[in-house]
Design an enzyme around this catalytic site. Structure first.
Site, PDB file in Angstrom:
ATOM      1  N   ASP A 158     -11.008   3.795  -0.649  1.00 22.95           N
ATOM      2  CA  ASP A 158      -9.878   2.897  -0.873  1.00 22.95           C
ATOM      3  C   ASP A 158      -9.978   2.326  -2.288  1.00 22.95           C
ATOM      4  OD1 ASP A 158      -7.601   1.334   0.604  1.00 22.95           O
ATOM      5  OD2 ASP A 158      -8.701  -0.169  -0.561  1.00 22.95           O
ATOM      6  N   LEU A 159      -8.830   2.267  -2.992  1.00 25.65           N
ATOM      7  CA  LEU A 159      -8.806   1.744  -4.357  1.00 25.65           C
ATOM      8  C   LEU A 159      -8.790   0.214  -4.320  1.00 25.65           C
ATOM      9  CD1 LEU A 159      -6.262   4.161  -6.070  1.00 25.65           C
ATOM     10  CD2 LEU A 159      -8.750   4.329  -5.942  1.00 25.65           C
ATOM     11  N   ASP A 215      -3.029   3.861  -0.867  1.00 28.77           N
ATOM     12  CA  ASP A 215      -4.093   4.049  -1.864  1.00 28.77           C
ATOM     13  C   ASP A 215      -5.398   4.480  -1.191  1.00 28.77           C
ATOM     14  OD1 ASP A 215      -4.363   1.568  -0.594  1.00 28.77           O
ATOM     15  OD2 ASP A 215      -5.457   0.696  -2.265  1.00 28.77           O
TER      16      ASP A 215
END
Length: 512
Positions: free
Chosen positions: A380-381, A423
């Site tokens: 996950d960003l 994302d």
């Protein structure tokens, strides 16, 4: 007035007929292009199946006949166009006697290593040579037992492609040829995948030939590909040609000659490893000739009172045809869009959930057969929402594309990177038996994502980071449980300070 009304009626009739034929021709061309993409998708399966068998051999020191047969029984039923899979090891002359003693009990005819005549009908024992590439494994076995022991170097089309494939280290396909099992039946194509001995140099063509362990050979029946095509009730003729130096050679039906492309003839190129095919769709004659009904013409000439009705019908027909043509254009554009979305994410070009689940399923099956360690990672960003809120969704999309390219660049060819949603990405890492290798891959991913990104139109570089959760597949793991465990570990990494990874159930973290 009667004559004028009759003339107008005839013109309306002819115009409506021509317009109807144009709409039919446009619909035929749309369907032909859809079927062209369908055939290419089926052809793309063969190189992927070869790579799966290559992984089977690379994962083990030796692959026994039972293992080869078991793997083939699991994979091949999903691909009816694949006739058979072969394994042909490279055998030196000094190994021939030992090889043939193991081979003879399995053969339908006890010939040992053998050659065949040019027409593929007469098998004879192979004369003494320095090297042989005889077929040792073949699946399904019973239907193809006659091919056991055939030296693929004896037939010119096989020899040239086998040598080129070995020296280039690439998959290569042969021209069509008659099968030894059925010389009068449908032709086949062989696709070669070289395998090399571990630890030997493979830089030059000569080194690759010296290091060659053998060839995996996939037998493909082109005629089976064409059976899956559907044009509804229209009797469309489908023809397939092999392009040899740009010149077409008929595959199906035999003796066919390509026609000039037009409204009733659609042609397209198909690619297989090292070769190109030409596929041709020929519409029924009704789309070419002028269809005229005598009775409506006589009625229009006789019943002048219906002239106005016919003119109104023409207007309605014209409007309907235009609406249908517009709808066809919209459907064709939508079809192209959906074709790209079936397996790949539209924004990043990465595999989507459907293809991701298929890759994880294959990796789990391979782990259960061969052992090894499979890791599934959820990435996950960190800080992506802030980028979206501050710079807008367009900048966020550019950031996702750049992050996807950077992550893809540091992964191995056997790994899979997929966009899971928003994302969030999923990374599938097969064969990570060494913790050092896994640690290196994950740290490179975090490092690449964390480097500032100078996006188009941005005032200054944008920086985000990545939190990664890792789950290892166990004996009873399934896809959903692996992703759920990796997602749980990813949230532990976020709580640990982000820009790091955590392994589910291990209680450890690493960061860059």
């Amino acid at each position: 007035m009667g004559g004028l009304g009759g003339l107008i009626s005839v013109i309306a009739y002819l115009y409506s007929s021509a317009l109807e034929r144009r709409v039919q021709a446009a619909e035929f061309q749309r369907l032909a292009h859809v079927q062209l993409r369908s055939v290419q998708n089926l052809l793309d399966h063969s190189p992927q199946v070869l790579m799966a068998f290559r992984g089977l051999f690379m994962a083990a020191e030796t692959v026994e006949r039972k293992e080869f047969a078991s793997f083939a029984r699991e994979v091949l039923p999903s691909y009816p166009e694949i006739l058979a899979m072969h394994w042909a090891p490279k055998i030196g002359h000094e190994q021939r006697a030992k090889f043939e003693s193991d081979l003879l009990p399995l053969q339908e005819r006890p010939l040992g290593i053998f050659d065949v005549s040019a027409d593929g009908r007469l098998p004879v024992p192979a004369p003494a040579r320095e090297e042989y590439l005889p077929i040792w494994y073949i699946e399904p076995l019973e239907a193809n037992r006659r091919g056991l022991g055939l030296d693929i170097l004896t037939r010119s089309h096989n020899r040239e492609v086998a040598l080129a494939s070995a020296r280039l280290g690439l998959q290569r396909a042969t021209p069509v040829f008659s099968l030894l099992q059925d010389p009068d039946g449908p032709p086949a194509v062989a696709i070669y995948q070289p395998l090399y001995r571990k630890g030997m140099p493979v830089v030059t063509d000569g080194q690759r030939w010296q290091a060659l362990a053998g060839h995996l050979i996939l037998m493909l029946q082109p005629t089976v590909l064409l059976r899956s095509l559907s044009f509804g009730r229209q009797p469309v003729a489908v023809r397939l040609y092999d392009l040899e130096n740009g010149q077409p050679r008929a595959i199906q039906p035999r003796g066919a000659v390509p026609r000039e492309p037009g409204d009733a003839v659609v042609q397209g190129r198909l690619s297989i490893p090292g070769r190109e095919w030409l596929i041709e769709f020929v519409a029924p004659q009704a789309l070419v000739g002028l269809s005229v009904s005598v009775l409506p013409l006589l009625l229009m000439l006789s019943l002048l009172a219906l002239t106005l009705v016919l003119l109104l019908f023409l207007d309605r027909s014209w409007r309907g045809a235009i609406a249908l043509a517009r709808l066809n254009r919209e459907l064709l554009a939508r079809q192209k869009e959906l074709d790209g979305l079936v397996y790949y994410d539209a924004l990043t070009g990465l595999p989507n959930r459907r293809l991701l689940f298929d890759r994880i399923h294959m990796a789990l099956g391979q782990q259960r057969r061969q052992g090894g360690r499979l890791a599934v990672c959820v990435l996950d960003l960190d800080g992506f929402k802030a980028v979206n809120d501050r710079f807008g969704h367009q900048t966020g999309d550019l950031l996702l594309k750049e992050a996807a390219q950077r992550m893809q660049a540091v992964l191995r060819p056997s790994d899979t990177l997929a966009r899971f949603g928003g994302d969030e990405f999923v990374v599938v890492l097969p064969g990570v038996n060494d913790a050092t290798i896994l640690d290196g891959i994950l740290k490179r991913l975090i490092e690449q994502v964390s480097r500032p990104m100078a996006l188009d139109g941005g005032e200054s570089p944008i920086a985000v980071s990545a939190s990664i959760g890792v789950a290892f597949a166990g004996e009873h793991s399934d896809i959903n449980s692996l992703i759920r465990e990796a997602d749980h570990a990813m949230y532990e990494a976020k709580h640990a300070g982000k820009a790091c990874y955590r392994i589910f159930g291990a209680g450890q973290a690493a960061s860059v």
